[in-house]
Design a protein around this motif. Structure first.
Motif, PDB file in Angstrom:
ATOM      1  N   VAL A 176       0.843  -1.201   0.000  1.00  0.00           N
ATOM      2  CA  VAL A 176       0.000   0.000   0.000  1.00  0.00           C
ATOM      3  C   VAL A 176       0.878   1.251   0.000  1.00  0.00           C
ATOM      4  O   VAL A 176       0.575   2.235  -0.691  1.00  0.00           O
ATOM      5  N   SER A 177       1.977   1.220   0.714  1.00  0.00           N
ATOM      6  CA  SER A 177       2.891   2.366   0.742  1.00  0.00           C
ATOM      7  C   SER A 177       3.488   2.627  -0.633  1.00  0.00           C
ATOM      8  O   SER A 177       3.568   3.777  -1.084  1.00  0.00           O
ATOM      9  N   ILE A 210       2.257   1.669  -3.562  1.00  0.00           N
ATOM     10  CA  ILE A 210       1.180   2.138  -4.448  1.00  0.00           C
ATOM     11  C   ILE A 210       0.885   3.611  -4.169  1.00  0.00           C
ATOM     12  O   ILE A 210       0.717   4.414  -5.103  1.00  0.00           O
ATOM     13  N   SER A 211       0.839   3.988  -2.893  1.00  0.00           N
ATOM     14  CA  SER A 211       0.598   5.386  -2.524  1.00  0.00           C
ATOM     15  C   SER A 211       1.709   6.277  -3.070  1.00  0.00           C
ATOM     16  O   SER A 211       1.463   7.401  -3.514  1.00  0.00           O
ATOM     17  N   TYR A 212       2.917   5.804  -3.047  1.00  0.00           N
ATOM     18  CA  TYR A 212       4.064   6.545  -3.578  1.00  0.00           C
ATOM     19  C   TYR A 212       3.848   6.848  -5.058  1.00  0.00           C
ATOM     20  O   TYR A 212       4.082   7.969  -5.516  1.00  0.00           O
ATOM     21  N   ARG A 213       3.367   5.853  -5.788  1.00  0.00           N
ATOM     22  CA  ARG A 213       3.152   6.024  -7.234  1.00  0.00           C
ATOM     23  C   ARG A 213       1.908   6.866  -7.523  1.00  0.00           C
ATOM     24  O   ARG A 213       1.940   7.739  -8.392  1.00  0.00           O
ATOM     25  N   VAL A 214       0.816   6.615  -6.809  1.00  0.00           N
ATOM     26  CA  VAL A 214      -0.452   7.286  -7.101  1.00  0.00           C
ATOM     27  C   VAL A 214      -0.452   8.732  -6.613  1.00  0.00           C
ATOM     28  O   VAL A 214      -0.881   9.637  -7.331  1.00  0.00           O
ATOM     29  N   PHE A 215       0.038   8.956  -5.392  1.00  0.00           N
ATOM     30  CA  PHE A 215      -0.049  10.289  -4.794  1.00  0.00           C
ATOM     31  C   PHE A 215       1.242  11.095  -4.935  1.00  0.00           C
ATOM     32  O   PHE A 215       1.343  12.206  -4.411  1.00  0.00           O
ATOM     33  N   CYS A 216       2.206  10.523  -5.616  1.00  0.00           N
ATOM     34  CA  CYS A 216       3.473  11.204  -5.871  1.00  0.00           C
ATOM     35  C   CYS A 216       4.114  11.747  -4.587  1.00  0.00           C
ATOM     36  O   CYS A 216       4.546  12.903  -4.535  1.00  0.00           O
ATOM     37  N   ILE A 217       4.154  10.915  -3.572  1.00  0.00           N
ATOM     38  CA  ILE A 217       4.821  11.348  -2.351  1.00  0.00           C
ATOM     39  C   ILE A 217       6.334  11.257  -2.562  1.00  0.00           C
ATOM     40  O   ILE A 217       6.809  10.527  -3.433  1.00  0.00           O
ATOM     41  N   LEU A 243       8.272   8.154   1.662  1.00  0.00           N
ATOM     42  CA  LEU A 243       8.120   6.709   1.458  1.00  0.00           C
ATOM     43  C   LEU A 243       9.071   5.930   2.361  1.00  0.00           C
ATOM     44  O   LEU A 243       8.662   4.965   3.001  1.00  0.00           O
TER      45      LEU A 243
END
Length: 168
Positions: A20-21, A23-30, A35
């Motif tokens: 999930v982390s 995926i969040s990195y890719r989707v939300f551009c954190i 990360l």
């Protein structure tokens, strides 16, 4: 599948959290730093959970060995003699059997605190039940459990329902 999950739930949750982390990195551009912080936090929590589990296993192992050693060293011979030839207990033997009741109560206390697994407790309980079928031990048990006596045994009477015996 249920057994696999139960045995590996910490690993599964760790993998899901890391996934999930990412995926969040890719989707939300954190940022990379965020990360790394998230994964570091997840790893810290995971290792803490594993340490707690290992500590719990070590505690159980110590309790298990201690309880079994105490039973074997102090109570086993007397109880087996009574099983073969039930005769009136001498004063010293009564003290030993009362100490056995205390051991049983300690085992039950640790079971209620979730430090003794159910299968181990139920195996011990079967042995306790069998020992309470010995006339003289049964009599002493019921003497000890009268009135407030049961309270000094950590409510073991919630688990042990020995029938009072008059004779064999």
């Amino acid at each position: 599948m249920k057994f696999y999950y139960k045995k590996n739930k910490e690993n599964i949750w760790f993998a899901v959290a890391v996934l999930v982390s990412i995926i969040s990195y890719r989707v939300f551009c954190i940022t990379d730093t965020v990360l790394i912080g998230i994964i570091g936090s997840i790893a810290t929590i995971y290792l803490s959970v594993i340490k707690l589990k290992v500590d719990g296993d070590n505690l159980f192992n110590e309790l298990f060995k201690t309880f079994n050693e105490r039973y074997d060293q102090r109570f086993n011979d007397l109880i087996n003699k009574q099983r073969i030839e039930s005769k009136a207990l001498e004063k010293e033997d009564k003290i030993v059997i009362i100490d056995y009741f205390n051991l049983c109560a300690e085992e039950y206390l640790w079971f209620t605190k979730k430090r003794i697994p159910e299968d181990v407790w139920y195996a011990w309980k079967i042995g306790i039940d069998r020992n309470l079928e010995i006339l003289e031990i049964n009599k002493l048990w019921h003497q000890e459990m009268k009135g407030d006596g049961a309270k000094s045994y950590y409510r073991i009477t919630d688990a042990i329902k020995a029938q009072e015996m008059d004779t064999l």
